[in-house]
Design a protein around this motif. Sequence first.
Motif, PDB file in Angstrom:
ATOM      1  N   LEU A 139     -10.141   6.296 -11.517  1.00  0.00           N
ATOM      2  CA  LEU A 139      -9.017   5.180 -11.637  1.00  0.00           C
ATOM      3  C   LEU A 139      -7.753   5.698 -11.343  1.00  0.00           C
ATOM      4  CD1 LEU A 139     -10.947   3.822 -14.891  1.00  0.00           C
ATOM      5  CD2 LEU A 139     -10.528   2.562 -12.643  1.00  0.00           C
ATOM      6  N   HIS A 140      -6.848   4.944 -10.980  1.00  0.00           N
ATOM      7  CA  HIS A 140      -5.312   5.211 -10.648  1.00  0.00           C
ATOM      8  C   HIS A 140      -4.312   4.045 -10.355  1.00  0.00           C
ATOM      9  CE1 HIS A 140      -6.995   4.951  -6.546  1.00  0.00           C
ATOM     10  NE2 HIS A 140      -5.761   4.829  -6.176  1.00  0.00           N
ATOM     11  N   VAL A 141      -3.393   4.312 -10.213  1.00  0.00           N
ATOM     12  CA  VAL A 141      -2.253   3.355  -9.769  1.00  0.00           C
ATOM     13  C   VAL A 141      -1.662   4.252  -8.557  1.00  0.00           C
ATOM     14  CG1 VAL A 141      -1.528   1.847 -11.771  1.00  0.00           C
ATOM     15  CG2 VAL A 141      -0.656   4.192 -11.449  1.00  0.00           C
ATOM     16  N   ASP A 142      -1.608   3.229  -7.346  1.00  0.00           N
ATOM     17  CA  ASP A 142      -1.084   4.066  -6.265  1.00  0.00           C
ATOM     18  C   ASP A 142       0.330   4.546  -6.587  1.00  0.00           C
ATOM     19  OD1 ASP A 142      -3.136   3.470  -4.905  1.00  0.00           O
ATOM     20  OD2 ASP A 142      -2.591   1.836  -3.743  1.00  0.00           O
ATOM     21  N   SER A 143       0.654   5.897  -6.156  1.00  0.00           N
ATOM     22  CA  SER A 143       2.013   6.547  -6.175  1.00  0.00           C
ATOM     23  C   SER A 143       1.766   7.598  -5.256  1.00  0.00           C
ATOM     24  CB  SER A 143       2.275   6.831  -7.617  1.00  0.00           C
ATOM     25  OG  SER A 143       3.571   7.440  -7.712  1.00  0.00           O
ATOM     26  N   MET A 253      -5.161  -0.483 -12.282  1.00  0.00           N
ATOM     27  CA  MET A 253      -5.773   0.655 -12.291  1.00  0.00           C
ATOM     28  C   MET A 253      -7.033   0.367 -11.543  1.00  0.00           C
ATOM     29  SD  MET A 253      -4.276   3.464 -14.017  1.00  0.00           S
ATOM     30  CE  MET A 253      -5.674   4.244 -14.426  1.00  0.00           C
ATOM     31  N   HIS A 254      -7.503   0.993 -10.412  1.00  0.00           N
ATOM     32  CA  HIS A 254      -8.525   0.756  -9.634  1.00  0.00           C
ATOM     33  C   HIS A 254      -8.998   2.084  -9.018  1.00  0.00           C
ATOM     34  CE1 HIS A 254      -5.019   1.438  -6.949  1.00  0.00           C
ATOM     35  NE2 HIS A 254      -5.948   1.834  -5.912  1.00  0.00           N
ATOM     36  N   ALA A 255     -10.355   1.921  -8.664  1.00  0.00           N
ATOM     37  CA  ALA A 255     -11.126   3.087  -8.052  1.00  0.00           C
ATOM     38  C   ALA A 255     -11.999   2.826  -7.320  1.00  0.00           C
ATOM     39  CB  ALA A 255     -11.726   3.709  -9.072  1.00  0.00           C
TER      40      ALA A 255
HETATM   41 FE   LIG Z   1      -5.363   3.454  -4.684  1.00  0.00          FE
END
Ligand SMILES: [Fe+2]
Length: 294
Positions: A139-143, A253-255
Motif C-alpha cells: 500500500l502506498h500513495v504515488d510519489s 492508498m493503493h497496492a
Molecule cells: Fe502506485
Amino acid sequence: MDFTREFAIESWYNQDSDHDVENAVFELEQGNVLVLPHLSFELSEREKRFLSPSWSDGKAKNISLQPKPQGLLLKGAQGTTSDLEQLKNLLQRYSDSAQSLVLKLFPAYQNYLKVANTSFRPFLVETRSSSYRKDDSRLHVDSFPSNPTMGTRLLRVFTNVNPVGVPRVWRVGEPFPDMAARFLQNTKAMWPLQSRLMHALKITKRPRTEYDHRMLQLHDLAKEDVSYQKNSLQQEVLFSPGTTWVVYSDQVMHAAMSGQYMFEQTFHVPSEALVYPELSPLAVLQKSLGKRLI
Ligand SMILES: [Fe+2]
C-alpha cells in the motif's frame, strides 16, 4: 467501509445526464476510487494482437506514449515501423478517450488539465521487487524521488482490457488523513540547500519542495512497515475486464496485487483547479504541521 463509488457511465464521449456525474468531483477529491463498470475500451480485431508482452522492448515495464516538446514519443515497444505506428495510434486513442471522460466527469478541470504519459501494461503484475520502495504490491500513495510535483496532483484513469476474464486486483487502504496521522510524525523536514543541491546535481527534475519531501517519506514509511501493510484498514477491489476506474493516486492508498493487460492515462491537475482544495494531501499535511510546505 467502502472506498469505491460506482458511476453508470457507458461512453467516453457522449454526454451523460447530470445525475450520472453529480458528485464525481467530490468523491474523487475526497480520495475515493471512482469505478465505471460499464466503460470498456474496445480493441479492433487487428489491434487485439497487441495483447501480448512480446511487444515490449524488454527494458521498460510498460509501453508508453510520452508528450515531449518534439511531439508524442512511443517508448518501451519493439516491432516494425508499421506495428509501432499502430501501437502508437492505439495508445493515442486511449489517451483521447480518457481526456474526454475526465472533462465530462470533472468539468471544473477544463482549463487546467495537463495530459501526461499514457501507458499500456502488457505484463503480469509483479509481486516481487528488488526493494520494498519499488514494490507496488505494498500500500502506498504515488510519489517519485526524481519527479517532484510541487503540489500538482496525479490523476489517473485505468482500464482493464484483459481478453480472458482476468480481473485487475488492488488493495485500497485507509483515507489519506488517517495514514498521514500515523506516519507524518516520523518524517523529517529538508535540510537547508538540499532542494537546490539535488536539482543542481540533476537528482530531481525540478526543485523538490518540502511537500514532495514529506510525501516521499510517507510513501517509503508505509511500504516499509510490514505490520501496517498487513493489519491496517484495507479493502480488496477487483476490477473486471471492461471496467474503468479513476483515482488521485497521490492520495488514495493503493497496492496492485494481480492482473494483466491494462491501459492507464496520467493527468496533472494544478492545485488551483481543485474544487475542494482543503481535502488535498497538501492541505492535510500543511494543517497537521502548521506551516506552508510549498
Ligand atoms: Fe502506485
